[in-house]
Design an enzyme around this catalytic site. Sequence first.
Site, PDB file in Angstrom:
ATOM      1  N   VAL A   1     -13.178  13.273   1.043  1.00  0.00           N
ATOM      2  CA  VAL A   1     -12.851  12.369   2.155  1.00  0.00           C
ATOM      3  C   VAL A   1     -12.072  13.198   3.180  1.00  0.00           C
ATOM      4  O   VAL A   1     -11.086  13.866   2.827  1.00  0.00           O
ATOM      5  CB  VAL A   1     -11.960  11.187   1.709  1.00  0.00           C
ATOM      6  CG1 VAL A   1     -11.873  10.145   2.807  1.00  0.00           C
ATOM      7  CG2 VAL A   1     -12.463  10.557   0.407  1.00  0.00           C
TER       8      VAL A   1
ATOM      9  N   LYS B   1      -5.288  13.434 -12.027  1.00  0.00           N
ATOM     10  CA  LYS B   1      -6.233  12.353 -11.720  1.00  0.00           C
ATOM     11  C   LYS B   1      -6.942  11.845 -12.989  1.00  0.00           C
ATOM     12  O   LYS B   1      -7.352  10.693 -13.056  1.00  0.00           O
ATOM     13  CB  LYS B   1      -7.226  12.803 -10.649  1.00  0.00           C
ATOM     14  CG  LYS B   1      -6.578  12.937  -9.257  1.00  0.00           C
ATOM     15  CD  LYS B   1      -6.042  11.586  -8.769  1.00  0.00           C
ATOM     16  CE  LYS B   1      -5.482  11.629  -7.363  1.00  0.00           C
ATOM     17  NZ  LYS B   1      -5.051  10.325  -6.856  1.00  0.00           N
TER      18      LYS B   1
ATOM     19  N   ILE C   1       0.855  -1.194   0.000  1.00  0.00           N
ATOM     20  CA  ILE C   1       0.000   0.000   0.000  1.00  0.00           C
ATOM     21  C   ILE C   1       0.887   1.239   0.000  1.00  0.00           C
ATOM     22  O   ILE C   1       1.690   1.436   0.925  1.00  0.00           O
ATOM     23  CB  ILE C   1      -0.910   0.038   1.256  1.00  0.00           C
ATOM     24  CG1 ILE C   1      -1.744  -1.238   1.361  1.00  0.00           C
ATOM     25  CG2 ILE C   1      -1.799   1.279   1.246  1.00  0.00           C
ATOM     26  CD1 ILE C   1      -2.553  -1.359   2.658  1.00  0.00           C
TER      27      ILE C   1
ATOM     28  N   ASN D   1      -2.078   4.355  -3.963  1.00  0.00           N
ATOM     29  CA  ASN D   1      -2.887   5.342  -3.250  1.00  0.00           C
ATOM     30  C   ASN D   1      -2.146   6.657  -2.988  1.00  0.00           C
ATOM     31  O   ASN D   1      -2.773   7.705  -2.886  1.00  0.00           O
ATOM     32  CB  ASN D   1      -3.339   4.708  -1.922  1.00  0.00           C
ATOM     33  CG  ASN D   1      -3.842   5.718  -0.921  1.00  0.00           C
ATOM     34  OD1 ASN D   1      -4.937   6.252  -1.069  1.00  0.00           O
ATOM     35  ND2 ASN D   1      -3.028   6.014   0.095  1.00  0.00           N
TER      36      ASN D   1
ATOM     37  N   TYR E   1      -4.275  19.351 -10.665  1.00  0.00           N
ATOM     38  CA  TYR E   1      -4.670  18.168  -9.877  1.00  0.00           C
ATOM     39  C   TYR E   1      -5.661  17.333 -10.690  1.00  0.00           C
ATOM     40  O   TYR E   1      -5.538  16.107 -10.775  1.00  0.00           O
ATOM     41  CB  TYR E   1      -5.276  18.583  -8.531  1.00  0.00           C
ATOM     42  CG  TYR E   1      -5.729  17.388  -7.702  1.00  0.00           C
ATOM     43  CD1 TYR E   1      -4.798  16.458  -7.237  1.00  0.00           C
ATOM     44  CD2 TYR E   1      -7.080  17.168  -7.422  1.00  0.00           C
ATOM     45  CE1 TYR E   1      -5.195  15.339  -6.504  1.00  0.00           C
ATOM     46  CE2 TYR E   1      -7.488  16.055  -6.692  1.00  0.00           C
ATOM     47  CZ  TYR E   1      -6.549  15.146  -6.229  1.00  0.00           C
ATOM     48  OH  TYR E   1      -6.950  14.036  -5.517  1.00  0.00           O
TER      49      TYR E   1
HETATM   50  P1  NDP Z   1      -3.552  12.077   2.941  1.00  0.00           P
HETATM   51  O1  NDP Z   1      -2.857  13.393   2.760  1.00  0.00           O
HETATM   52  O2  NDP Z   1      -4.156  11.794   4.263  1.00  0.00           O
HETATM   53  O3  NDP Z   1      -2.565  10.878   2.553  1.00  0.00           O
HETATM   54  C1  NDP Z   1      -1.701  10.961   1.464  1.00  0.00           C
HETATM   55  C2  NDP Z   1      -0.714   9.811   1.546  1.00  0.00           C
HETATM   56  O4  NDP Z   1       0.133   9.868   0.383  1.00  0.00           O
HETATM   57  C3  NDP Z   1       0.188   9.905   2.764  1.00  0.00           C
HETATM   58  O5  NDP Z   1       0.320   8.633   3.340  1.00  0.00           O
HETATM   59  C4  NDP Z   1       1.518  10.383   2.193  1.00  0.00           C
HETATM   60  O6  NDP Z   1       2.598   9.794   2.913  1.00  0.00           O
HETATM   61  C5  NDP Z   1       1.487   9.770   0.785  1.00  0.00           C
HETATM   62  N1  NDP Z   1       2.338  10.535  -0.124  1.00  0.00           N
HETATM   63  C6  NDP Z   1       2.172  11.802  -0.565  1.00  0.00           C
HETATM   64  N2  NDP Z   1       3.204  12.184  -1.334  1.00  0.00           N
HETATM   65  C7  NDP Z   1       4.050  11.115  -1.378  1.00  0.00           C
HETATM   66  C8  NDP Z   1       5.309  10.890  -2.001  1.00  0.00           C
HETATM   67  N3  NDP Z   1       5.923  11.826  -2.727  1.00  0.00           N
HETATM   68  N4  NDP Z   1       5.899   9.684  -1.836  1.00  0.00           N
HETATM   69  C9  NDP Z   1       5.317   8.725  -1.097  1.00  0.00           C
HETATM   70  N5  NDP Z   1       4.122   8.882  -0.480  1.00  0.00           N
HETATM   71  C10 NDP Z   1       3.509  10.068  -0.614  1.00  0.00           C
HETATM   72  O7  NDP Z   1      -4.658  12.029   1.794  1.00  0.00           O
HETATM   73  P2  NDP Z   1      -5.736  10.903   1.364  1.00  0.00           P
HETATM   74  O8  NDP Z   1      -5.651   9.713   2.198  1.00  0.00           O
HETATM   75  O9  NDP Z   1      -7.027  11.601   1.242  1.00  0.00           O
HETATM   76  O10 NDP Z   1      -5.209  10.621  -0.124  1.00  0.00           O
HETATM   77  C11 NDP Z   1      -4.952   9.328  -0.612  1.00  0.00           C
HETATM   78  C12 NDP Z   1      -5.293   9.288  -2.092  1.00  0.00           C
HETATM   79  O11 NDP Z   1      -6.678   9.540  -2.259  1.00  0.00           O
HETATM   80  C13 NDP Z   1      -4.567  10.343  -2.931  1.00  0.00           C
HETATM   81  O12 NDP Z   1      -4.178   9.770  -4.149  1.00  0.00           O
HETATM   82  C14 NDP Z   1      -5.633  11.415  -3.162  1.00  0.00           C
HETATM   83  O13 NDP Z   1      -5.414  12.144  -4.329  1.00  0.00           O
HETATM   84  C15 NDP Z   1      -6.861  10.527  -3.249  1.00  0.00           C
HETATM   85  N6  NDP Z   1      -8.137  11.194  -3.019  1.00  0.00           N
HETATM   86  C16 NDP Z   1      -8.383  11.872  -1.864  1.00  0.00           C
HETATM   87  C17 NDP Z   1      -9.615  12.486  -1.679  1.00  0.00           C
HETATM   88  C18 NDP Z   1      -9.928  13.309  -0.459  1.00  0.00           C
HETATM   89  O14 NDP Z   1     -10.904  14.083  -0.502  1.00  0.00           O
HETATM   90  N7  NDP Z   1      -9.215  13.172   0.630  1.00  0.00           N
HETATM   91  C19 NDP Z   1     -10.666  12.359  -2.685  1.00  0.00           C
HETATM   92  C20 NDP Z   1     -10.280  11.651  -3.853  1.00  0.00           C
HETATM   93  C21 NDP Z   1      -9.081  11.076  -4.001  1.00  0.00           C
HETATM   94  P3  NDP Z   1       3.938  10.548   3.354  1.00  0.00           P
HETATM   95  O15 NDP Z   1       3.613  12.007   3.494  1.00  0.00           O
HETATM   96  O16 NDP Z   1       4.322   9.891   4.648  1.00  0.00           O
HETATM   97  O17 NDP Z   1       4.889  10.237   2.265  1.00  0.00           O
HETATM   98  C1  8X3 Z   2     -10.000  14.944  -3.888  1.00  0.00           C
HETATM   99  C2  8X3 Z   2     -11.390  15.407  -4.098  1.00  0.00           C
HETATM  100  O1  8X3 Z   2     -12.831  17.287  -5.115  1.00  0.00           O
HETATM  101  O2  8X3 Z   2     -10.840  17.946  -3.874  1.00  0.00           O
HETATM  102  O3  8X3 Z   2      -9.486  14.286  -4.989  1.00  0.00           O
HETATM  103  O4  8X3 Z   2     -10.643  16.965  -6.042  1.00  0.00           O
HETATM  104  S1  8X3 Z   2     -11.411  16.978  -4.827  1.00  0.00           S
END
Ligand code: NDP
Ligand code: 8X3
Length: 250
Positions: free
Chosen positions: A184, A155, A7, A85, A151
């Site tokens: 989220v 995506k 993951i 992810n 962004y």
């Molecule tokens: P978080 O910010 O809570 O988590 C993001 C995760 O990505 C962290 O674990 C971070 O780990 C890791 N990450 C970021 N940059 C890097 C990097 N350069 N190398 C390795 N790991 C990295 O956000 P979410 O859990 O919400 O996001 C997870 C996924 O879901 C993303 O792809 C996001 O675009 C997508 N998403 C989120 C939504 C939302 O509304 N939250 C909606 C739709 C999609 P660390 O910093 O330790 O490296």
């Molecule tokens: C995260 C959801 O609407 O901020 O991907 O793009 S939004």
Amino acid sequence: MNQTALITGATSGIGKATAEIFAKNNIRLILCGRRLERLLELQEKLSTQTEVAILQFDVSKREEVEKAINSLSEKFNHIDILINNAGNAHGLSTLQEGNIDDWDKMMDINVKGLLYVSKAIIPQMTKRNNGFIVNIGSIAGKEVYPNGNVYCASKHAVNALNKAMRIDLNKHNIRVSGIHPGAVETEFSDVRFKGDTKKAKSVYTGYKALQAEDIADIIYFVISRPYHVNIEDLVVYPTAQASATILNRD
Ligand code: NDP
Ligand code: 8X3
């Protein structure tokens, strides 16, 4: 225990919640992220339920990705499930006012990072004619909203790559699924607004946003279907959200 999942982005939000539900279901885990302390903490917590390895690397750094994945011990080097992810939004502004460093981060992490990790793991899956890749996209990959430009582009690329993987890996019996969440409540907006917690909090006020566990449950559902069932694409909104810009707030 007969399955191993890797993951990315397991230190927070959706990735962390996915690690938790996978651990409960006895899936061996490889947790990835840049923040080592968080990886160690989660490893310690989940090790009571399953076997856990951690890999600290930046997905956007190609050599780091290859080195980390090549360093896996034999026990962890049979990856059945890859959860792509890791990713974030950096900034929210018009293109004309956009910050090029932010653009680089989003394309390097969300698109190239996903490709680097996939490229490092796919060969073992094609060799075995078995494997599962789940790509976490976004509603930003299904529509474009004001100020979302790069962004959304990143995506949309994830959405395209998800489809490309379905096509290219089809003859290798590999399952590929895209999951595209709406809002989220995670650290996502803290990152997007560069630590402006007030702004970040306001994204999730006045309605019930999705929680990381909601998406993790869906990921587990998707990967736990019988092998002949492949859920290709899921768009998941909070009930209060009808599109990126239509939110039914109190
Ligand atoms: P978080 O910010 O809570 O988590 C993001 C995760 O990505 C962290 O674990 C971070 O780990 C890791 N990450 C970021 N940059 C890097 C990097 N350069 N190398 C390795 N790991 C990295 O956000 P979410 O859990 O919400 O996001 C997870 C996924 O879901 C993303 O792809 C996001 O675009 C997508 N998403 C989120 C939504 C939302 O509304 N939250 C909606 C739709 C999609 P660390 O910093 O330790 O490296
Ligand atoms: C995260 C959801 O609407 O901020 O991907 O793009 S939004």
